[in-house]
Design a protein around this motif. Structure first.
Motif, short mmCIF file in Angstrom:
data_model
loop_
_atom_site.label_atom_id
_atom_site.label_comp_id
_atom_site.label_asym_id
_atom_site.label_seq_id
_atom_site.Cartn_x
_atom_site.Cartn_y
_atom_site.Cartn_z
N SER A 156 0.84 -1.20 0.00
CA SER A 156 0.00 0.00 0.00
C SER A 156 0.88 1.25 0.00
O SER A 156 1.94 1.27 0.61
N LEU A 157 0.38 2.31 -0.67
CA LEU A 157 1.04 3.61 -0.62
C LEU A 157 0.53 4.45 0.54
O LEU A 157 1.25 5.26 1.12
N ASP A 158 -0.75 4.30 0.88
CA ASP A 158 -1.36 5.10 1.94
C ASP A 158 -2.24 4.22 2.81
O ASP A 158 -3.37 3.90 2.42
N PRO A 159 -1.74 3.76 3.95
CA PRO A 159 -0.42 4.04 4.51
C PRO A 159 0.67 3.25 3.79
O PRO A 159 0.37 2.26 3.12
N PRO A 160 1.92 3.68 3.93
CA PRO A 160 3.01 2.98 3.24
C PRO A 160 3.30 1.63 3.90
O PRO A 160 3.82 1.57 5.01
N VAL A 177 6.40 1.35 6.32
CA VAL A 177 7.63 1.97 5.83
C VAL A 177 7.77 3.36 6.47
O VAL A 177 6.88 4.20 6.36
N LEU A 178 8.90 3.58 7.14
CA LEU A 178 9.16 4.85 7.81
C LEU A 178 10.18 5.70 7.06
O LEU A 178 10.21 6.93 7.22
N GLY A 179 11.03 5.06 6.26
CA GLY A 179 12.04 5.77 5.50
C GLY A 179 12.40 4.97 4.26
O GLY A 179 12.28 3.74 4.25
#
Length: 170
Positions: free
Chosen positions: A47-51, A139-141
């Protein structure tokens, strides 16, 4: 085409799954001052949103037992030239980080230098998936080397894709 009924013999299904190419990632963290990691070919963007991304890990994995409690995990999408590194990370015995250059983030995610993509993640949830656990990661970074060709797992071995053809100038 002749479909086989799935029964007690898992080999036909194992062969079918192995016939699907996938990228290879290193899943790594620093835990109590020690680098812990494994290679996985079951990585997927979710997913992109949330990553979100996911990786599937075999139930009973000794390495996963250590990694699942890490506050951060580093996911490195291995590059075509990192086949030997992949085999080292996947070894049952010995130093899995021998010959690997790594970077440890302030929160303990371990990233492999020379990879094509790096993700710093935290575990969002663990889902049962038969003989595996599906690890959903937030994903945070992220960092990406766009010119880097990926390492591909197919039919039980790792290999590089054919090189990209040169672009044509008009």
């Amino acid at each position: 085409m002749r479909l086989m009924t799935i029964g007690d013999d898992a080999m036909p299904l194992r062969t079918a799954y192995a016939n699907f190419p996938s990228g290879v990632v290193a899943v790594c963290a620093e835990i109590e001052g020690e680098l812990v990691g494994m290679a996985a070919s079951s990585f997927t963007a979710v997913s992109l949103d949330p990553p979100l991304v996911s990786v599937c890990v075999m139930n009973g994995s000794r390495t996963w037992r250590h990694l699942q409690d890490a506050p951060r995990l580093g996911i490195s999408v291995l590059a075509a030239h990192q086949g030997a590194m992949c085999r080292t990370l996947g070894a049952k015995e010995g130093d899995r980080f021998a010959g690997l250059e790594t970077v440890v983030t302030p929160d303990g995610a371990v990233l492999v230098r020379g990879a094509g993509t790096w993700l710093e993640c935290e575990i969002q949830s663990l889902l049962p998936g038969g003989d595996h656990v599906i690890v959903l990661l937030r994903v945070l970074g992220v960092d990406v080397e766009t010119e880097c060709e990926p390492l591909v797992h197919l039919a039980g071995s790792v290999r590089a894709l054919l090189p990209r053809p040169p672009s044509r100038a008009d």
